[in-house]
Design a protein around this motif. Structure first.
Motif, mmCIF file in Angstrom:
data_model
loop_
_atom_site.group_PDB
_atom_site.id
_atom_site.type_symbol
_atom_site.label_atom_id
_atom_site.label_comp_id
_atom_site.label_asym_id
_atom_site.label_seq_id
_atom_site.Cartn_x
_atom_site.Cartn_y
_atom_site.Cartn_z
ATOM 1 N N ASN A 180 -21.109 47.682 47.487
ATOM 2 C CA ASN A 180 -22.496 47.876 47.916
ATOM 3 C C ASN A 180 -22.852 49.359 47.917
ATOM 4 O OD1 ASN A 180 -23.105 45.226 48.198
ATOM 5 N ND2 ASN A 180 -22.839 45.163 50.444
ATOM 6 N N ASN A 217 -16.973 34.575 48.354
ATOM 7 C CA ASN A 217 -16.401 34.611 49.693
ATOM 8 C C ASN A 217 -17.498 34.535 50.752
ATOM 9 O OD1 ASN A 217 -14.416 34.762 51.539
ATOM 10 N ND2 ASN A 217 -13.913 36.931 51.197
ATOM 11 N N MET A 218 -17.779 33.303 51.204
ATOM 12 C CA MET A 218 -18.831 33.108 52.204
ATOM 13 C C MET A 218 -18.326 32.126 53.255
ATOM 14 S SD MET A 218 -22.246 32.806 49.853
ATOM 15 C CE MET A 218 -21.552 31.630 48.703
ATOM 16 N N PRO A 219 -18.742 32.297 54.499
ATOM 17 C CA PRO A 219 -18.339 31.344 55.519
ATOM 18 C C PRO A 219 -19.024 29.995 55.313
ATOM 19 C CG PRO A 219 -19.853 32.957 56.451
ATOM 20 C CD PRO A 219 -19.607 33.374 55.033
ATOM 21 N N VAL A 220 -18.481 28.977 55.959
ATOM 22 C CA VAL A 220 -18.968 27.595 55.931
ATOM 23 C C VAL A 220 -18.883 27.021 54.517
ATOM 24 C CG1 VAL A 220 -20.785 25.989 56.588
ATOM 25 C CG2 VAL A 220 -20.519 28.146 57.840
ATOM 26 N N MET A 221 -19.787 27.429 53.593
ATOM 27 C CA MET A 221 -19.692 26.935 52.212
ATOM 28 C C MET A 221 -19.464 28.127 51.295
ATOM 29 S SD MET A 221 -22.399 24.795 49.854
ATOM 30 C CE MET A 221 -22.034 23.105 50.267
ATOM 31 N N GLU A 279 -28.695 33.535 52.142
ATOM 32 C CA GLU A 279 -27.462 34.031 52.768
ATOM 33 C C GLU A 279 -26.523 32.890 53.089
ATOM 34 O OE1 GLU A 279 -28.306 36.797 55.904
ATOM 35 O OE2 GLU A 279 -29.674 37.932 54.589
ATOM 36 N N SER A 280 -26.963 31.660 52.814
ATOM 37 C CA SER A 280 -26.112 30.490 53.021
ATOM 38 C C SER A 280 -26.148 29.625 51.767
ATOM 39 C CB SER A 280 -26.602 29.699 54.233
ATOM 40 O OG SER A 280 -26.379 28.316 54.042
ATOM 41 N N ARG A 302 -14.418 33.224 58.303
ATOM 42 C CA ARG A 302 -15.525 32.946 59.226
ATOM 43 C C ARG A 302 -16.035 31.549 58.996
ATOM 44 N NH1 ARG A 302 -20.027 36.109 58.937
ATOM 45 N NH2 ARG A 302 -20.423 35.359 61.039
ATOM 46 N N ARG A 344 -11.496 22.032 56.975
ATOM 47 C CA ARG A 344 -12.072 22.340 55.680
ATOM 48 C C ARG A 344 -10.990 22.787 54.713
ATOM 49 N NH1 ARG A 344 -16.462 26.715 56.096
ATOM 50 N NH2 ARG A 344 -15.206 27.900 54.640
ATOM 51 N N GLY A 390 -25.885 43.003 50.110
ATOM 52 C CA GLY A 390 -25.553 42.662 48.726
ATOM 53 C C GLY A 390 -26.751 42.050 48.018
ATOM 54 N N ASP A 409 -23.754 35.845 51.394
ATOM 55 C CA ASP A 409 -23.883 35.912 52.860
ATOM 56 C C ASP A 409 -24.153 37.349 53.312
ATOM 57 O OD1 ASP A 409 -21.209 36.586 52.067
ATOM 58 O OD2 ASP A 409 -20.628 36.509 54.186
ATOM 59 N N ASP A 410 -23.891 38.300 52.410
ATOM 60 C CA ASP A 410 -24.091 39.704 52.757
ATOM 61 C C ASP A 410 -25.511 40.111 52.365
ATOM 62 O OD1 ASP A 410 -24.029 42.435 53.049
ATOM 63 O OD2 ASP A 410 -22.628 42.792 51.401
ATOM 64 N N ASP A 441 -17.050 26.030 46.943
ATOM 65 C CA ASP A 441 -17.572 24.792 47.537
ATOM 66 C C ASP A 441 -18.917 24.432 46.890
ATOM 67 O OD1 ASP A 441 -15.415 24.791 49.254
ATOM 68 O OD2 ASP A 441 -16.515 25.804 50.881
ATOM 69 N N GLN A 453 -22.279 30.955 60.155
ATOM 70 C CA GLN A 453 -23.192 31.856 59.466
ATOM 71 C C GLN A 453 -24.229 32.431 60.421
ATOM 72 O OE1 GLN A 453 -23.398 30.622 55.750
ATOM 73 N NE2 GLN A 453 -24.080 32.629 55.118
#
Lengths: 130, 619
Positions: B413, A57-61, A33-34, B572, B561, A12, A8-9, A65, B575
């Protein structure tokens, strides 16, 4: 050879891509990013990517996941697609958990360096010749 | 003529007055009664100093003197002898002599009857019995001769006198009262003797005297004896020893007093259950502890049972009755809730002892109710504290994990870009890009450190400030003013439905931060396809707590979730919209630092509802 970068970064992803290109790692590097977008593409692609660098470590999924979502396609992916977890986390628990997925070939702490890239390349070459 | 053997008693028609004299150890008269005076003509007052032997007819003296001496030396005997009357004639009398004390030193008693009186033997027997009574009676008996006003001489004391006072008869008989009785008792008794002698009326008093045998408390009664001229010639005293009785009374009084003070000292409610009457007698503690006014003590049993918490009644009221009526146990104890007069509940520890009759039936129970509410409350607080500490510890661990991860991500980074730079051509487009990214990464590091500072200051300040009543509607109004531009840009609407007077205990700055973060989030994560509407409302307060709802019709998120907590730092859900994931963390931190609670319910595409609970100021 096609590979995926999932993080997501955006910084990165940019960094990893630049480092991989310097080592001529792959002809095609696709960045996401997703994790959801990456999953969708992966499932539609006729041939899975040879390597996936996956952030956790990412939001949503999250990365975890994503791995769970791949579970139904494990037979098709096993041996074809190598997933390397690329994370800034130093937690031992993450390393332990990563071992429980046989789709996961290794865990690399960010930033990835030249030696690590070359080691992966060597593994892939060995596999190609066997 | 000597009849020293026992002769059976002849039937008598009843007690008759007898002539009686007492002789001292030397055989001299110390006392003679009125019958003696009537019989012989000798007035008792005229006799002292004279010896019985002086009255014996000289014609018989040689034969009788040895016999009389035997009587004087302690033998009990009866003999016939001619004695000189006051008129100078010699008259034959039957004399019965008996010792006043087993040692004979105390003197001799003599009963006289005209010779030929048929009942001489019976008299002997009666006098023997009298002597036994005199000597075995527990009460002290003494006889005083009234010599002149204020001068009293001991004429006779019985065995009990010796036993109780420790003074032997030889030390007493023949001596003046002033020589025997020490001050301060002396003045007291002299006063009393004087009163008897003057008024001719018996006097009774209680006196405490110190004798060689110890302190003696006695009830003294003194009666006057009158001579033929009506003069008070003698005093007869009887002392009933009250020492033991009085000691027992003192002991009882001390014990009662200690009990009364113990009752005052204890804050417990003591009770005495009369099982047959089914009534309870309460100690002072009951009214004091629970605020009831007891108009009549004892009270019916229900004064207690009706105020036991209904949930506790089966194991309390029912169990007590069961224990009393269907077991032989003597001890009962229980912890339960008991209602105070003001309706509030006290936690009580009750312990009682059942008294049972020979058949095992419960007759009474004595017990005490102890108010342990404070102790219980302290226990509860301690438990709560332990729970909170445990939660805080878990939070801190999570916090450390999240911070280390989020600090390390931009650092990794930065390290990567720094390494990359060394391999790129300076001046190339990639080189410039890498430098820019290096900067961005370092700025991120700085951001995380600033967040950390904010968070730590929330945790730190929560311990410092006293909570104050905050008018929520005002704070919300200020926050809405701050966001007015953002609202205008998206065409959204914030409805402030908080009651104008609603005050909540907490800190104004924290409420400001809570509302700001919630509303900023609502604007940031609004649903693009509909106009944003956020409503802030309050439920009517209940039990000192007010519940607020912040409801929006925004994009919502998947709050269910697995493994996620919307309030976790750097968590968060979206996205598409940039965010650091610190807003809700702060909302939660601020809420909890003021003793409040926050929960969230959200549905993707529907909207989000935050529910917050805070304490109200005490009325």
């Amino acid at each position: 050879m096609t590979i995926y970068l999932i993080d997501d970064d955006s910084l990165g992803n940019y960094l990893t891509e630049a480092l991989l290109r310097l080592e001529n790692f792959a002809s095609q590097i696709r960045t996401y990013e997703s994790a959801e977008d990456a999953l969708e593409e992966l499932l539609q692609a006729p041939v899975p990517p040879r390597v996936i660098f996956l952030d956790l470590n990412m939001p949503v999924m999250s990365g975890w996941d994503f791995l769970e979502a791949l579970a139904p396609y494990r037979p098709r992916l096993l041996g074809q697609c190598h997933i390397y977890i690329l994370t800034s986390s130093l937690a031992l628990s993450d390393m332990e958990k990563a071992r429980t997925y046989d789709l996961v070939s290794g865990l690399i702490h960010k930033p990835i360096d030249r030696e690590e890239i070359r080691a992966i390349q060597a593994e892939l070459t060995t596999e190609d010749h066997s | 003529m000597v009849e020293s053997d026992f002769t059976p008693l002849e039937p008598q028609s009843g007690p008759q007055p007898e002539a009686l004299v007492y002789l001292n150890g030397r055989g001299e008269f110390v006392h003679g009664n009125e019958v003696f005076a009537a019989l012989t003509g000798h007035l008792p007052t005229a006799l002292p100093g004279q010896s019985l032997l002086d009255l014996v007819d000289p014609a018989e003296a040689e034969a009788m003197l040895p016999v009389l001496r035997r009587g004087l030396s302690g033998e009990t005997l009866t003999c016939h002898v001619r004695l000189r009357t006051a008129a100078g004639q010699h008259v034959r009398f039957a004399l019965t002599m008996f010792p006043l004390h087993p040692t004979a030193d105390a003197g001799t008693g003599v009963i006289l009857r005209p010779a030929g009186a048929s009942a001489a033997a019976a008299v002997l027997e009666r006098e023997k019995q009298l002597s036994i009574i005199f000597e075995t009676i527990a009460d002290v008996i003494f006889v005083l001769k009234v010599e002149e006003p204020g001068q009293y001489r001991f004429q006779f004391v019985n065995h009990a006198f010796t036993r109780i006072t420790g003074l032997s008869p030889e030390l007493v008989v023949g001596r003046l009262v002033t020589e025997v009785i020490p001050e301060p008792s002396l003045s007291l008794v002299l006063e009393h003797y004087q009163q008897v002698a003057q008024t001719g009326q018996p006097v009774r008093w209680v006196e405490t005297s110190d004798y060689p045998s110890g302190r003696v408390v006695g009830e003294v009664s003194v009666k006057p004896v009158f001579d033929a001229r009506g003069q008070c010639s003698q005093l007869v005293g009887v002392v009933h020893d009250l020492t033991e009785q009085q000691q027992a009374e003192h002991a009882l009084r001390d014990s009662n007093e200690r009990f009364r003070y113990a009752l005052k000292a204890t804050t417990d409610a003591l009770y005495d259950w009369d099982v047959a009457a089914d009534t309870l007698f309460w100690g002072e503690g009951f009214e004091e502890l629970f605020g009831y006014h007891i108009a009549q003590n004892p009270t019916p049993f229900r004064q207690w049972s009706a105020h036991v918490h209904p949930e506790d009644a089966p194991r309390t009221v029912d169990d007590l009755r069961h224990t009393a009526f269907y077991t032989t146990r003597t001890r009962w104890q229980q912890e339960y809730r008991f209602q105070r007069a003001d309706g509030s509940w006290a936690t009580v520890f009750d312990r009682g002892y059942l008294l049972r009759d020979a058949a095992g039936r419960a007759t009474r129970m004595i017990g005490a109710m102890q108010d342990i509410s404070e102790r219980k409350e302290a226990e509860r607080r301690q438990q709560q504290l332990a729970q909170e500490l445990f939660q805080h510890n878990a939070d801190l661990q999570q916090f450390t994990y999240v911070v280390s991860h989020n600090l390390r991500a931009p650092l990794a980074n930065a390290t990567g870009f720094a390494g990359l730079l060394s391999r790129l051509q300076p001046g190339s487009a990639e080189f410039g890009q890498a430098i820019e990214h290096l900067h961005t990464s370092l700025r991120r590091v700085d951001e995380v450190l600033r967040d950390l500072n904010t968070i730590l200051s929330v945790r730190g300040q929560a311990l410092l400030a006293e909570p104050e009543p905050v008018v929520l509607a005002d704070v919300l109004g200020e926050v809405t003013d701050l966001l007015v531009e953002d609202l205008a840009n998206c065409g959204g609407e914030i409805r402030n439905e908080l009651p104008a007077g609603l005050r909540v205990l907490g800190r104004r700055a924290y409420f400001h931060s809570i509302f700001y973060n919630l509303l900023a989030n609502a604007i940031k994560y609004r649903a693009p396809q509909r106009t944003l509407r956020v409503t802030i409302s309050a439920e009517p307060p209940a039990e000192g707590v007010v519940t607020l709802h912040v409801v929006d019709n925004g994009a919502g998120f998947d709050a269910g979730r697995a493994g996620t907590d919307a309030f976790q730092l750097y968590q968060r859900f979206n996205q598409a919209v940039p965010g650091r994931g610190i807003g809700l963390f702060l909302v939660k931190a601020h809420t909890e630092s003021m003793g409040g609670r926050v929960t969230v319910v959200s549905q993707v595409g529907q909207g989000t509802t935050f529910t917050l609970q805070f304490r109200l100021p005490a009325a």
